[in-house]
Write a protein that holds these residues in place. Sequence first.
Motif, PDB file in Angstrom:
ATOM      1  N   LYS A 172      -1.432   9.881   6.447  1.00 50.55           N
ATOM      2  CA  LYS A 172      -1.613  11.042   7.316  1.00 50.55           C
ATOM      3  C   LYS A 172      -1.043  12.288   6.656  1.00 50.55           C
ATOM      4  CE  LYS A 172      -1.115  12.542  12.063  1.00 50.55           C
ATOM      5  NZ  LYS A 172      -0.838  12.116  13.438  1.00 50.55           N
ATOM      6  N   HIS A 221       0.821  -1.205   0.000  1.00 48.60           N
ATOM      7  CA  HIS A 221       0.000   0.000   0.000  1.00 48.60           C
ATOM      8  C   HIS A 221       0.862   1.265   0.000  1.00 48.60           C
ATOM      9  CE1 HIS A 221       0.774  -0.339   4.343  1.00 48.60           C
ATOM     10  NE2 HIS A 221       0.521   0.956   4.401  1.00 48.60           N
ATOM     11  N   GLU A 222       0.197   2.373  -0.230  1.00 50.18           N
ATOM     12  CA  GLU A 222       0.833   3.687  -0.352  1.00 50.18           C
ATOM     13  C   GLU A 222       1.446   4.122   0.979  1.00 50.18           C
ATOM     14  OE1 GLU A 222      -1.573   7.286  -1.473  1.00 50.18           O
ATOM     15  OE2 GLU A 222      -1.567   6.197  -3.380  1.00 50.18           O
ATOM     16  N   ILE A 223       2.739   4.421   0.966  1.00 47.56           N
ATOM     17  CA  ILE A 223       3.429   4.835   2.195  1.00 47.56           C
ATOM     18  C   ILE A 223       3.716   6.335   2.189  1.00 47.56           C
ATOM     19  CG2 ILE A 223       5.608   4.638   3.465  1.00 47.56           C
ATOM     20  CD1 ILE A 223       3.875   2.266   3.953  1.00 47.56           C
ATOM     21  N   ARG A 251       5.186   3.133  -2.684  1.00 52.89           N
ATOM     22  CA  ARG A 251       4.472   2.042  -2.014  1.00 52.89           C
ATOM     23  C   ARG A 251       5.422   1.201  -1.174  1.00 52.89           C
ATOM     24  NH1 ARG A 251      -0.571   1.785  -3.684  1.00 52.89           N
ATOM     25  NH2 ARG A 251      -1.138   2.945  -5.547  1.00 52.89           N
ATOM     26  N   LYS A 252       4.858   0.477  -0.257  1.00 52.56           N
ATOM     27  CA  LYS A 252       5.620  -0.424   0.617  1.00 52.56           C
ATOM     28  C   LYS A 252       6.455  -1.378  -0.232  1.00 52.56           C
ATOM     29  CE  LYS A 252       4.614  -3.813   4.275  1.00 52.56           C
ATOM     30  NZ  LYS A 252       5.528  -3.369   5.315  1.00 52.56           N
ATOM     31  N   LEU A 258       9.079   3.377   8.065  1.00 56.63           N
ATOM     32  CA  LEU A 258       8.310   2.990   6.871  1.00 56.63           C
ATOM     33  C   LEU A 258       9.027   3.436   5.604  1.00 56.63           C
ATOM     34  CD1 LEU A 258       4.754   4.130   8.026  1.00 56.63           C
ATOM     35  CD2 LEU A 258       5.552   1.760   7.819  1.00 56.63           C
ATOM     36  N   TYR A 306       1.754  13.232   2.448  1.00 53.00           N
ATOM     37  CA  TYR A 306       1.102  12.210   3.277  1.00 53.00           C
ATOM     38  C   TYR A 306       2.095  11.100   3.600  1.00 53.00           C
ATOM     39  CZ  TYR A 306      -3.221  14.338   1.503  1.00 53.00           C
ATOM     40  OH  TYR A 306      -4.221  15.211   1.157  1.00 53.00           O
ATOM     41  N   VAL A 307       2.192  10.752   4.881  1.00 54.49           N
ATOM     42  CA  VAL A 307       2.992   9.603   5.314  1.00 54.49           C
ATOM     43  C   VAL A 307       2.032   8.564   5.881  1.00 54.49           C
ATOM     44  CG1 VAL A 307       4.762   8.777   6.915  1.00 54.49           C
ATOM     45  CG2 VAL A 307       5.055  10.979   5.762  1.00 54.49           C
ATOM     46  N   ASP A 308       1.961   7.424   5.212  1.00 55.92           N
ATOM     47  CA  ASP A 308       1.051   6.338   5.610  1.00 55.92           C
ATOM     48  C   ASP A 308      -0.379   6.848   5.779  1.00 55.92           C
ATOM     49  OD1 ASP A 308       0.652   3.639   6.043  1.00 55.92           O
ATOM     50  OD2 ASP A 308       1.021   3.755   8.205  1.00 55.92           O
ATOM     51  N   GLU A 355       9.117   7.094  11.673  1.00 56.45           N
ATOM     52  CA  GLU A 355       8.689   6.551  10.378  1.00 56.45           C
ATOM     53  C   GLU A 355       9.676   6.757   9.223  1.00 56.45           C
ATOM     54  OE1 GLU A 355       6.381   4.736  10.851  1.00 56.45           O
ATOM     55  OE2 GLU A 355       4.870   5.560  12.182  1.00 56.45           O
TER      56      GLU A 355
END
Length: 227
Positions: free
Chosen positions: A72, A4-6, A34-35, A166, A68-70, A89
Amino acid sequence: MTGHEILKIENVSRYFGDGEGRLDILKGANLTMRKGEMIGLVAPSGTGKSTLLHLAGLLEKPDEGNVYVDGKDCGALPDAERTTIRRSEIGFVYQFHHLLPEFSAIENVMMPQMIAGLGRKDARERAAQLLDYLRVGHRGEHRPSELSGGEQQRVAIARAVANAPLILLADEPTGNLDPATAHYVFDALEALVRQSGLAALIATHNHELAARMDRRVTLEDGKVVEV
Protein backbone atom coordinates in the motif's frame (compact mmCIF):
# COMPACT_ATOMS: atom_id res chain seq x y z
CA MET A 1 13.63 -18.01 4.68
CA THR A 2 12.27 -14.58 3.80
CA GLY A 3 8.88 -14.00 2.23
CA HIS A 4 7.04 -11.33 0.31
CA GLU A 5 7.80 -7.61 0.23
CA ILE A 6 6.67 -5.84 3.41
CA LEU A 7 8.34 -2.43 3.11
CA LYS A 8 9.45 -0.66 -0.03
CA ILE A 9 11.09 2.75 -0.02
CA GLU A 10 11.22 3.88 -3.64
CA ASN A 11 13.24 6.84 -4.96
CA VAL A 12 12.63 8.75 -1.75
CA SER A 13 14.07 12.21 -1.23
CA ARG A 14 13.91 14.33 1.92
CA TYR A 15 15.29 17.82 2.16
CA PHE A 16 14.97 20.99 4.18
CA GLY A 17 14.85 24.55 2.90
CA ASP A 18 15.05 25.46 -0.79
CA GLY A 19 17.22 27.18 -3.38
CA GLU A 20 20.89 27.57 -2.45
CA GLY A 21 20.12 26.95 1.22
CA ARG A 22 18.57 23.53 0.60
CA LEU A 23 19.92 20.68 2.68
CA ASP A 24 19.43 17.26 1.09
CA ILE A 25 19.16 14.43 3.63
CA LEU A 26 18.04 11.61 1.32
CA LYS A 27 18.36 11.74 -2.46
CA GLY A 28 16.50 9.03 -4.40
CA ALA A 29 16.95 6.39 -1.68
CA ASN A 30 15.69 2.84 -2.28
CA LEU A 31 15.22 -0.02 0.17
CA THR A 32 13.13 -3.19 0.10
CA MET A 33 12.46 -5.41 3.11
CA ARG A 34 10.85 -8.83 3.05
CA LYS A 35 8.93 -10.83 5.63
CA GLY A 36 11.29 -12.47 8.12
CA GLU A 37 14.30 -10.41 7.02
CA MET A 38 16.65 -8.56 9.37
CA ILE A 39 18.54 -5.64 7.88
CA GLY A 40 21.29 -3.82 9.75
CA LEU A 41 21.54 -0.08 9.07
CA VAL A 42 25.13 0.86 9.87
CA ALA A 43 25.69 4.53 9.15
CA PRO A 44 27.51 7.38 10.90
CA SER A 45 25.46 10.02 12.69
CA GLY A 46 24.36 12.86 10.45
CA THR A 47 23.94 10.74 7.29
CA GLY A 48 20.12 10.51 7.44
CA LYS A 49 19.74 7.33 9.47
CA SER A 50 16.97 8.70 11.72
CA THR A 51 15.25 10.29 8.73
CA LEU A 52 15.19 6.95 6.90
CA LEU A 53 13.70 5.24 9.99
CA HIS A 54 11.11 8.00 10.36
CA LEU A 55 10.08 7.67 6.72
CA ALA A 56 9.89 3.87 7.01
CA GLY A 57 7.77 4.28 10.15
CA LEU A 58 5.44 6.85 8.52
CA LEU A 59 6.48 9.48 11.06
CA GLU A 60 7.63 11.76 8.23
CA LYS A 61 6.45 12.15 4.65
CA PRO A 62 8.92 12.04 1.75
CA ASP A 63 9.34 15.18 -0.35
CA GLU A 64 9.65 12.91 -3.39
CA GLY A 65 9.18 9.19 -3.95
CA ASN A 66 6.96 6.57 -2.35
CA VAL A 67 6.80 4.42 0.78
CA TYR A 68 4.84 1.17 0.48
CA VAL A 69 3.78 -0.91 3.49
CA ASP A 70 2.59 -4.39 2.48
CA GLY A 71 1.94 -3.11 -1.04
CA LYS A 72 0.00 0.00 0.00
CA ASP A 73 1.37 3.39 -1.03
CA CYS A 74 1.46 5.34 2.25
CA GLY A 75 3.44 8.37 1.12
CA ALA A 76 0.50 10.60 0.27
CA LEU A 77 -2.11 9.22 2.68
CA PRO A 78 -3.83 11.60 5.11
CA ASP A 79 -2.26 11.73 8.60
CA ALA A 80 -5.15 9.82 10.23
CA GLU A 81 -4.71 6.86 7.87
CA ARG A 82 -0.95 6.88 8.31
CA THR A 83 -1.43 6.84 12.09
CA THR A 84 -3.77 3.83 11.82
CA ILE A 85 -1.25 1.90 9.71
CA ARG A 86 1.60 2.89 12.02
CA ARG A 87 -0.30 1.65 15.09
CA SER A 88 -1.25 -1.70 13.57
CA GLU A 89 1.64 -2.54 11.25
CA ILE A 90 4.80 -0.92 12.68
CA GLY A 91 6.62 -1.41 15.97
CA PHE A 92 9.37 0.90 17.26
CA VAL A 93 12.26 0.26 19.65
CA TYR A 94 14.55 3.13 20.62
CA GLN A 95 17.93 3.37 22.35
CA PHE A 96 16.14 4.44 25.53
CA HIS A 97 13.24 2.18 26.50
CA HIS A 98 10.55 4.93 26.97
CA LEU A 99 8.50 2.68 29.26
CA LEU A 100 5.83 4.43 31.33
CA PRO A 101 7.36 4.59 34.85
CA GLU A 102 4.10 4.43 36.83
CA PHE A 103 3.00 1.14 35.25
CA SER A 104 4.36 -2.38 35.66
CA ALA A 105 6.19 -4.18 32.86
CA ILE A 106 3.12 -6.24 31.95
CA GLU A 107 0.89 -3.13 31.95
CA ASN A 108 3.33 -1.38 29.60
CA VAL A 109 2.96 -4.28 27.14
CA MET A 110 -0.84 -4.38 27.58
CA MET A 111 -1.24 -0.67 26.83
CA PRO A 112 -0.86 -0.66 23.01
CA GLN A 113 -3.14 -3.69 22.75
CA MET A 114 -5.88 -2.03 24.77
CA ILE A 115 -5.54 1.18 22.75
CA ALA A 116 -6.10 -1.01 19.67
CA GLY A 117 -9.32 -2.33 21.23
CA LEU A 118 -8.30 -5.65 22.80
CA GLY A 119 -9.92 -6.54 26.12
CA ARG A 120 -7.88 -6.42 29.33
CA LYS A 121 -7.88 -10.20 29.86
CA ASP A 122 -6.67 -11.01 26.32
CA ALA A 123 -4.13 -8.16 26.40
CA ARG A 124 -2.73 -9.43 29.69
CA GLU A 125 -2.48 -12.99 28.34
CA ARG A 126 -0.58 -11.92 25.23
CA ALA A 127 1.66 -9.57 27.25
CA ALA A 128 2.53 -12.41 29.62
CA GLN A 129 3.35 -14.73 26.68
CA LEU A 130 5.65 -12.12 25.10
CA LEU A 131 7.44 -11.37 28.36
CA ASP A 132 7.91 -15.11 28.95
CA TYR A 133 9.28 -15.52 25.43
CA LEU A 134 11.76 -12.72 26.07
CA ARG A 135 12.65 -14.27 29.45
CA VAL A 136 11.36 -11.44 31.59
CA GLY A 137 7.99 -12.96 32.50
CA HIS A 138 9.06 -13.28 36.14
CA ARG A 139 9.55 -9.48 36.24
CA GLY A 140 6.09 -8.64 34.86
CA GLU A 141 4.74 -6.98 38.02
CA HIS A 142 7.82 -4.79 38.50
CA ARG A 143 7.97 -1.16 37.46
CA PRO A 144 10.67 -0.04 34.99
CA SER A 145 12.79 1.54 37.76
CA GLU A 146 13.07 -1.90 39.40
CA LEU A 147 14.36 -3.56 36.22
CA SER A 148 17.91 -3.74 34.83
CA GLY A 149 18.75 -2.01 31.54
CA GLY A 150 18.56 -5.30 29.63
CA GLU A 151 15.21 -6.17 31.22
CA GLN A 152 13.80 -2.74 30.41
CA GLN A 153 14.85 -3.09 26.79
CA ARG A 154 13.29 -6.56 26.48
CA VAL A 155 10.03 -5.18 27.89
CA ALA A 156 10.26 -2.37 25.30
CA ILE A 157 10.68 -4.98 22.54
CA ALA A 158 7.64 -6.89 23.84
CA ARG A 159 5.63 -3.66 23.79
CA ALA A 160 6.77 -2.89 20.23
CA VAL A 161 5.51 -6.24 18.92
CA ALA A 162 2.42 -6.53 21.15
CA ASN A 163 0.04 -5.73 18.28
CA ALA A 164 1.76 -8.20 15.92
CA PRO A 165 3.10 -5.59 13.48
CA LEU A 166 4.55 -6.45 10.06
CA ILE A 167 7.58 -4.19 10.53
CA LEU A 168 9.93 -3.59 13.45
CA LEU A 169 12.12 -0.48 13.36
CA ALA A 170 14.86 -0.24 15.96
CA ASP A 171 17.20 2.71 16.50
CA GLU A 172 20.32 1.64 18.44
CA PRO A 173 18.28 -0.82 20.57
CA THR A 174 21.38 -2.03 22.43
CA GLY A 175 23.25 1.30 22.45
CA ASN A 176 22.87 1.88 26.20
CA LEU A 177 23.81 -1.66 27.23
CA ASP A 178 27.09 -3.33 28.14
CA PRO A 179 28.39 -5.84 25.52
CA ALA A 180 27.15 -9.00 27.28
CA THR A 181 23.67 -7.55 27.87
CA ALA A 182 23.58 -6.19 24.31
CA HIS A 183 24.16 -9.69 22.94
CA TYR A 184 21.48 -11.14 25.20
CA VAL A 185 18.92 -8.51 24.10
CA PHE A 186 19.88 -8.97 20.45
CA ASP A 187 19.48 -12.76 20.78
CA ALA A 188 15.96 -12.20 22.10
CA LEU A 189 15.17 -9.72 19.33
CA GLU A 190 16.50 -12.04 16.63
CA ALA A 191 14.54 -15.03 17.98
CA LEU A 192 11.36 -12.96 17.99
CA VAL A 193 11.87 -11.75 14.41
CA ARG A 194 12.58 -15.29 13.14
CA GLN A 195 9.65 -16.79 15.00
CA SER A 196 7.09 -14.15 14.04
CA GLY A 197 8.20 -13.40 10.47
CA LEU A 198 8.56 -9.67 11.07
CA ALA A 199 10.63 -7.54 8.73
CA ALA A 200 13.16 -5.71 10.91
CA LEU A 201 15.32 -2.67 10.14
CA ILE A 202 17.83 -2.18 12.94
CA ALA A 203 20.14 0.83 13.11
CA THR A 204 23.26 0.02 15.09
CA HIS A 205 26.86 1.13 15.53
CA ASN A 206 27.71 -2.38 16.73
CA HIS A 207 29.38 -4.06 13.73
CA GLU A 208 29.48 -7.43 15.48
CA LEU A 209 25.68 -7.44 15.87
CA ALA A 210 25.17 -6.05 12.37
CA ALA A 211 27.22 -8.95 10.96
CA ARG A 212 24.59 -11.37 12.30
CA MET A 213 21.80 -9.86 10.22
CA ASP A 214 20.68 -11.02 6.77
CA ARG A 215 21.89 -7.87 5.05
CA ARG A 216 23.71 -4.70 5.96
CA VAL A 217 23.16 -1.30 4.39
CA THR A 218 24.62 2.14 4.92
CA LEU A 219 23.87 5.66 3.67
CA GLU A 220 26.17 7.38 1.20
CA ASP A 221 25.39 10.73 -0.41
CA GLY A 222 21.69 10.38 0.48
CA LYS A 223 21.31 6.89 -0.97
CA VAL A 224 20.97 3.45 0.62
CA VAL A 225 23.98 1.29 -0.30
CA GLU A 226 24.51 -2.42 0.41
CA VAL A 227 27.59 -3.10 2.53
